[in-house]
Design an enzyme around this catalytic site. Structure first.
Site, PDB file in Angstrom:
ATOM      1  N   ASP A   1      27.812  46.399  32.287  1.00 48.84           N
ATOM      2  CA  ASP A   1      28.788  46.485  31.194  1.00 48.84           C
ATOM      3  C   ASP A   1      28.683  47.767  30.379  1.00 48.84           C
ATOM      4  OD1 ASP A   1      30.323  44.140  31.505  1.00 48.84           O
ATOM      5  OD2 ASP A   1      28.638  42.952  30.790  1.00 48.84           O
TER       6      ASP A   1
ATOM      7  N   ASP B   1      35.838  41.967  36.221  1.00 44.47           N
ATOM      8  CA  ASP B   1      35.649  42.652  34.934  1.00 44.47           C
ATOM      9  C   ASP B   1      35.068  44.061  35.111  1.00 44.47           C
ATOM     10  OD1 ASP B   1      35.266  39.878  35.144  1.00 44.47           O
ATOM     11  OD2 ASP B   1      34.523  39.694  33.116  1.00 44.47           O
TER      12      ASP B   1
HETATM   13  N1  GLY Z   1      33.212  40.358  30.846  1.00 43.41           N
HETATM   14  C1  GLY Z   1      33.153  39.040  30.381  1.00 43.41           C
HETATM   15  C2  GLY Z   1      34.411  38.454  29.897  1.00 43.41           C
HETATM   16  O1  GLY Z   1      35.493  38.931  30.083  1.00 43.41           O
HETATM   17  O2  GLY Z   1      34.306  37.408  29.310  1.00 43.41           O
END
Ligand code: GLY
Length: 412
Positions: free
Chosen positions: A134, A192
């Protein structure tokens, strides 16, 4: 005879030309009236929405006061009047400084910039974090914006170190950056992750080192191949065999079911492939983004106000919860995508984004001043299967809403 014929043909063609001229002029006038009307409606909205950026900034100034020094906002529990916070290693830590910086750009309120600078110092250590995919969210939404507004060598160093940490999670055997670590023989990649690639493109631009660019492109190619269904909806999680790179499972983590279309996942894909086209100018990424947009906008379960239910296949639609965060990400993505889209669909995307932004800007989603723990929006959904962050404010809903509002304001 020939002369008469020529003359008649001439007259006929003059008539046709005149008709064509009159028709074109009428159409031009009509369309310029429509454009003018739309622009007026937009201007009125931006003006009339009680100075949306100032109102949002006032909320964040409330949040600032509530925040312990080394903590980041996560969500707010209305019943207990409690701001829930996280450390800098939570995947959302970049959104608070990012939102402060966007709001500073719009309001020029120095207190917002000072607070962003303060919290960036707390965040900086995450540049070494190799245990998360992330880093794009965490470091590019924060330091990326800080460096865009006021470039500094130290911001560049932080962004580059972050890009190297992110790239360390790439495995050429799989062709993807690993999203989640696992003790089992699996290699987990979530949709994501498309959002983290923008940092890598920045790193190649900045250094001339194409390895970041190649990782981003390879990750996108693998994702395009394995994450999407024939209707261009996406799976949330692909579990690859870490030895061979073969797909061993397609499933969900945060959606309703393995075969369902989790709304925020669709939003991440839409935004991610729009960025891929911006960064590479490769037409296949534009096509992918257009297909995803069509899946979302043509879906029978997308409500008229265009804020999606938390999952397009939630079993209790129309009583299912909406996800403001998914709506905000979609709106922001569409406000970029419409610029690249062919003329015949461009205005459809723009209008859909406009509806999303306007819906999010109503009291149905925007919190009343002084409430909501200082968050801007209400009604997002984090992780329903884990029963966490259900129908709450979330930092990424605020960040992408303010980004969408900025993009809307800047759009023609
Ligand atoms: N990346 C985690 C979410 O979208 O909740």
């Amino acid at each position: 005879m020939e002369t008469i014929l020529n003359k008649e043909t001439h007259n006929l063609s003059d008539m046709k030309q005149l008709n064509f001229f009159l028709l074109s002029t009428a159409l031009l006038l009509l369309s310029s009236c429509l454009v003018k009307k739309n622009m007026e409606a937009k201007d009125n909205f931006v003006k009339s929405f009680d100075k949306p950026f100032t109102a949002a900034a006032a909320q964040y100034k409330i949040m600032m006061q509530k925040l312990p020094p080394d903590r980041f906002p996560k969500t707010y529990h209305k019943a207990a009047d409690k701001l829930e916070t996280s450390g800098s290693d939570w995947w959302c830590s970049g959104f608070y400084p990012g939102t402060l910086l966007y709001l500073y750009e719009e309001t020029k309120d120095q207190a917002l910039y000072n607070e962003a600078e303060r919290i960036l110092k707390v965040l900086e250590k995450e540049k070494y974090n190799k245990s998360t995919h992330d880093l794009g969210f965490m470091m590019y939404c924060s330091f990326g914006n800080a460096n865009r507004i006021a470039p500094k060598p130290e911001y560049k160093e932080i962004l580059l170190t972050s890009a190297r940490s992110l790239a360390s999670r790439f495995d050429p055997k799989v062709g993807c950056i690993k999203s989640w670590d696992s003790k089992k023989p699996e290699y987990l990649v979530i949709i994501d992750n498309m959002m983290n690639l923008e940092l890598l493109f920045w790193a190649t631009r900045e250094t001339g080192d194409s390895s970041f660019y190649k990782i981003a492109v390879t990750h996108a190619e693998t994702t395009m191949k394995n994450h999407f269904r024939p209707d261009y909806s996406s799976y949330h999680v692909i579990n690859y065999n870490p030895e061979t790179g073969a797909v061993q499972q397609k499933r969900t983590a945060q959606g309703y079911a393995d075969e369902s279309a989790w709304a925020r996942g669709q939003a991440w894909g839409l935004y991610g492939f729009t960025v891929m086209f911006r960064e590479t100018k490769d037409r296949k990424y534009l096509d992918q983004a257009l297909h995803i947009a069509d899946f979302i906008l043509n879906h029978p379960n997308l409500p008229k106000d265009k804020i999606p239910y938390w999952d397009f296949n939630a079993p209790d639609i129309p009583d299912a919860l909406r996800d403001a965060s998914a709506g905000a990400v979609m709106a922001s993505a569409l406000l970029e995508l419409y610029k690249y889209a062919p003329a015949k669909v461009s205005s459809k995307y723009y209008k859909a984004a406009e509806t999303m932004v306007k819906t999010l800007s109503t009291p149905a989603y925007v919190a009343a001043p002084g409430t909501n723990g200082g968050f801007i929006l209400e009604h997002s959904v984090g992780h329903i299967p884990q029963k966490s962050e259900v129908d709450v404010p979330l930092t990424y809903a605020d960040y992408y809403y303010i980004e969408a509002l900025k993009r809307y304001k800047e759009s023609k």
